[in-house]
Design an enzyme around this catalytic site. Structure first.
Site, PDB file in Angstrom:
ATOM      1  N   HIS A  55      -9.441  -1.387  -7.876  1.00 41.51           N
ATOM      2  CA  HIS A  55      -9.324  -0.256  -6.953  1.00 41.51           C
ATOM      3  C   HIS A  55      -8.367   0.810  -7.478  1.00 41.51           C
ATOM      4  O   HIS A  55      -8.657   1.996  -7.437  1.00 41.51           O
ATOM      5  CB  HIS A  55      -8.854  -0.777  -5.586  1.00 41.51           C
ATOM      6  CG  HIS A  55      -8.612   0.294  -4.580  1.00 41.51           C
ATOM      7  ND1 HIS A  55      -9.635   1.045  -4.036  1.00 41.51           N
ATOM      8  CD2 HIS A  55      -7.465   0.765  -4.010  1.00 41.51           C
ATOM      9  CE1 HIS A  55      -9.135   1.916  -3.177  1.00 41.51           C
ATOM     10  NE2 HIS A  55      -7.827   1.777  -3.147  1.00 41.51           N
ATOM     11  N   ASP A 102       0.842  -1.202   0.000  1.00 40.84           N
ATOM     12  CA  ASP A 102       0.000   0.000   0.000  1.00 40.84           C
ATOM     13  C   ASP A 102       0.877   1.251   0.000  1.00 40.84           C
ATOM     14  O   ASP A 102       1.868   1.307   0.722  1.00 40.84           O
ATOM     15  CB  ASP A 102      -0.885  -0.009   1.258  1.00 40.84           C
ATOM     16  CG  ASP A 102      -2.025   0.994   1.177  1.00 40.84           C
ATOM     17  OD1 ASP A 102      -2.231   1.582   0.098  1.00 40.84           O
ATOM     18  OD2 ASP A 102      -2.707   1.163   2.197  1.00 40.84           O
TER      19      ASP A 102
HETATM   20  C1  HEM Z   1      -9.327   0.124   3.611  1.00 35.19           C
HETATM   21  C2  HEM Z   1      -9.470   0.600   2.433  1.00 35.19           C
HETATM   22  C3  HEM Z   1      -8.369   0.691   1.412  1.00 35.19           C
HETATM   23  C4  HEM Z   1      -7.319  -0.166   1.179  1.00 35.19           C
HETATM   24  C5  HEM Z   1      -6.978  -1.456   1.906  1.00 35.19           C
HETATM   25  C6  HEM Z   1      -6.567   0.396   0.076  1.00 35.19           C
HETATM   26  C7  HEM Z   1      -5.446  -0.186  -0.497  1.00 35.19           C
HETATM   27  C8  HEM Z   1      -4.819   0.254  -1.646  1.00 35.19           C
HETATM   28  C9  HEM Z   1      -3.776  -0.443  -2.342  1.00 35.19           C
HETATM   29  C10 HEM Z   1      -3.169  -1.790  -1.924  1.00 35.19           C
HETATM   30  C11 HEM Z   1      -3.436   0.289  -3.429  1.00 35.19           C
HETATM   31  C12 HEM Z   1      -2.404  -0.063  -4.522  1.00 35.19           C
HETATM   32  C13 HEM Z   1      -1.008   0.385  -4.235  1.00 35.19           C
HETATM   33  C14 HEM Z   1      -0.841   1.887  -4.105  1.00 35.19           C
HETATM   34  O1  HEM Z   1      -0.720   2.601  -5.100  1.00 35.19           O
HETATM   35  O2  HEM Z   1      -0.845   2.333  -2.972  1.00 35.19           O
HETATM   36  C15 HEM Z   1      -4.237   1.485  -3.391  1.00 35.19           C
HETATM   37  C16 HEM Z   1      -4.157   2.519  -4.301  1.00 35.19           C
HETATM   38  C17 HEM Z   1      -4.825   3.711  -4.155  1.00 35.19           C
HETATM   39  N1  HEM Z   1      -5.847   3.968  -3.281  1.00 35.19           N
HETATM   40 FE1  HEM Z   1      -6.557   2.744  -1.850  1.00 35.19          FE
HETATM   41  N2  HEM Z   1      -7.163   1.558  -0.310  1.00 35.19           N
HETATM   42  C18 HEM Z   1      -8.262   1.783   0.480  1.00 35.19           C
HETATM   43  C19 HEM Z   1      -9.147   2.834   0.398  1.00 35.19           C
HETATM   44  C20 HEM Z   1      -8.963   3.945  -0.377  1.00 35.19           C
HETATM   45  C21 HEM Z   1      -9.782   5.129  -0.359  1.00 35.19           C
HETATM   46  C22 HEM Z   1     -11.006   5.337   0.532  1.00 35.19           C
HETATM   47  C23 HEM Z   1      -9.232   6.001  -1.266  1.00 35.19           C
HETATM   48  C24 HEM Z   1      -9.642   7.409  -1.671  1.00 35.19           C
HETATM   49  C25 HEM Z   1     -10.682   8.062  -1.214  1.00 35.19           C
HETATM   50  C26 HEM Z   1      -8.072   5.356  -1.849  1.00 35.19           C
HETATM   51  C27 HEM Z   1      -7.237   5.928  -2.775  1.00 35.19           C
HETATM   52  C28 HEM Z   1      -6.219   5.274  -3.441  1.00 35.19           C
HETATM   53  C29 HEM Z   1      -5.399   5.891  -4.463  1.00 35.19           C
HETATM   54  C30 HEM Z   1      -5.463   7.350  -4.937  1.00 35.19           C
HETATM   55  C31 HEM Z   1      -4.528   4.903  -4.935  1.00 35.19           C
HETATM   56  C32 HEM Z   1      -3.471   5.046  -6.029  1.00 35.19           C
HETATM   57  C33 HEM Z   1      -4.092   4.901  -7.397  1.00 35.19           C
HETATM   58  C34 HEM Z   1      -3.046   5.042  -8.481  1.00 35.19           C
HETATM   59  O3  HEM Z   1      -2.447   4.020  -8.853  1.00 35.19           O
HETATM   60  O4  HEM Z   1      -2.823   6.190  -8.920  1.00 35.19           O
HETATM   61  N3  HEM Z   1      -7.943   4.110  -1.303  1.00 35.19           N
HETATM   62  N4  HEM Z   1      -5.084   1.431  -2.312  1.00 35.19           N
END
Ligand code: HEM
Ligand code: NAG
Ligand code: NAG
Ligand code: NAG
Length: 316
Positions: free
Chosen positions: A227, A152
């Site tokens: 996601h 993450d």
């Molecule tokens: C518990 C809930 C969540 C988990 C476990 C989670 C986990 C992750 C993971 C594993 C990634 C891919 C690796 C990375 O680029 O960091 C990711 C990407 C991302 N997440 Fe989440 N996330 C959660 C909730 C959210 C929420 C609520 C938002 C925004 C309101 C969000 C925004 C993003 C963004 C902006 C990216 C990067 C997208 C890109 O590749 O440009 N996430 N998240």
């Protein structure tokens, strides 16, 4: 690792521990003005941070303070940043609740004792002017993985890209100049259900490979999107990034598994677009499959004032 010069109101990810503290003001009485006591504590946060950090050779403590729309006027007496608002529940393909919160402390540290000591002294100083609405102690999990086992934070901006993504442009939003908007959501994770999903399906949910974090190709318009694609916001050819510093939390003995989401942004509309994409879906109905295993329990927007504004609160 956080350096000694960057103790407070910095936006950067990556410590071993974090405490997420959501506070609400108590009612004032004729003898006790809760908001003026709390405002003085906010204004003295920088001093308190230094006071605790100096006791560790690494100074490995960083604190950011957010203020909710519900308490901005009484705590600051300042004009409102343009996009400051209460989080509105999303009731669509998936549900995101809105929960109470006047003040938020994001306490990041390299050692659990520093976070503990800061929290102890902070709550002493508040002297009953606030009650704790929610408190989560998070920890970094292996290679910065979520409890679902995925790395993450990969797409976070770094170095010189952090400020443009997270600091409010004072020309567009003079009352918010130099500050940051913040979204927090506490999620519970159904880990048993998630672990029954084959790895290949899990990878489709996030859009990255599990062992080595490699991006999978984006999905076409009408398909179910992962996601990472749903949270990529591109408007008029510009991608709008945010800085996330999520942490797992939990207690296997109590069957508690969670993820605390925290995202800093220069604009609320960017955060809201990401949420809408996840909870309503793109196209509507094709919501983020992560939410079949991960349930939002809280939801708050905050404004993180610049250090200069924070230091001036409470007549300090
Ligand atoms: C518990 C809930 C969540 C988990 C476990 C989670 C986990 C992750 C993971 C594993 C990634 C891919 C690796 C990375 O680029 O960091 C990711 C990407 C991302 N997440 Fe989440 N996330 C959660 C909730 C959210 C929420 C609520 C938002 C925004 C309101 C969000 C925004 C993003 C963004 C902006 C990216 C990067 C997208 C890109 O590749 O440009 N996430 N998240
Ligand atoms: C703490 O609050 C009590 C009232 O609950 C008040 O009498 C006392 O003066 C306060 N102490 C400080 C240091 O503000
Ligand atoms: C702030 O916004 C103004 C008006 O759109 C723009 O001209 C300026 O370049 C922006 N400043 C930064 C640092 O992005
Ligand atoms: C995108 O462009 C449209 C049309 O020029 C404009 O109305 C809108 O404000 C722009 N959006 C952003 C986020 O820049």
């Amino acid at each position: 690792m956080v350096s000694a010069g960057d103790l407070i109101q910095t936006v950067q990810a990556g410590t071993a521990y974090a405490t997420f503290l959501t506070l609400v003001l108590v009612n004032s009485t004729a003898l006790f003005n809760a908001s003026s006591t709390a405002a003085s504590v906010l204004g003295a946060t920088n001093d308190l941070t230094r006071n605790v950090a100096v006791r560790s050779w690494s100074h490995d403590l960083a604190v950011t303070v957010g203020i909710g729309a519900s308490a901005w006027d009484q705590l600051t007496g300042l004009p409102r940043p343009a996009e400051l608002r209460t989080f509105e529940a999303i009731d669509a393909a998936q549900y995101a609740p809105s929960t109470p919160g006047d003040i938020f402390y994001h306490i990041r540290s390299g050692r659990a004792d520093l976070a503990f000591e800061f929290e102890r002294q902070l709550l002493d100083q508040f002297n009953g002017s606030v009650k704790v609405q929610d408190k989560v102690s998070g920890f970094r999990y292996f290679d910065a993985r979520t409890l679902q086992g995925f790395v993450d934070g990969t797409a976070n901006p770094v170095g010189g890209d952090i400020d443009p993504a997270t600091r409010v442009n004072g020309t567009l939003d003079p009352n918010g100049a130099g500050g940051s908007y913040l979204l927090t959501q506490k999620y519970s994770v159904d880990l048993a259900k998630w672990n029954r999903l084959p790895t290949e399906q899990q990878e489709k949910v996030f859009g990255r490979s599990k062992p080595d974090n490699i991006e999978l190709p984006d999905q076409p318009d009408d398909a179910q999107k992962p996601h990472k694609q749903l949270t990529t916001v591109i408007v008029n050819g510009t991608q709008h990034d945010i800085v996330r510093d999520n942490m797992p939390f939990g207690s296997p003995a109590e069957d508690e598994f969670g993820c605390f989401f925290i995202g800093y942004s220069a604009a609320v509309w960017v955060l809201q677009q990401m949420l809408d994409n996840m909870f309503i879906g793109v196209p509507p109905g094709k919501y983020d499959r992560l939410l079949d295993f991960t349930k939002a329990e809280t939801g708050n927007y905050w404004f993180v004032p610049s250090l200069a504004v924070l230091n001036g609160l409470g007549g300090n």
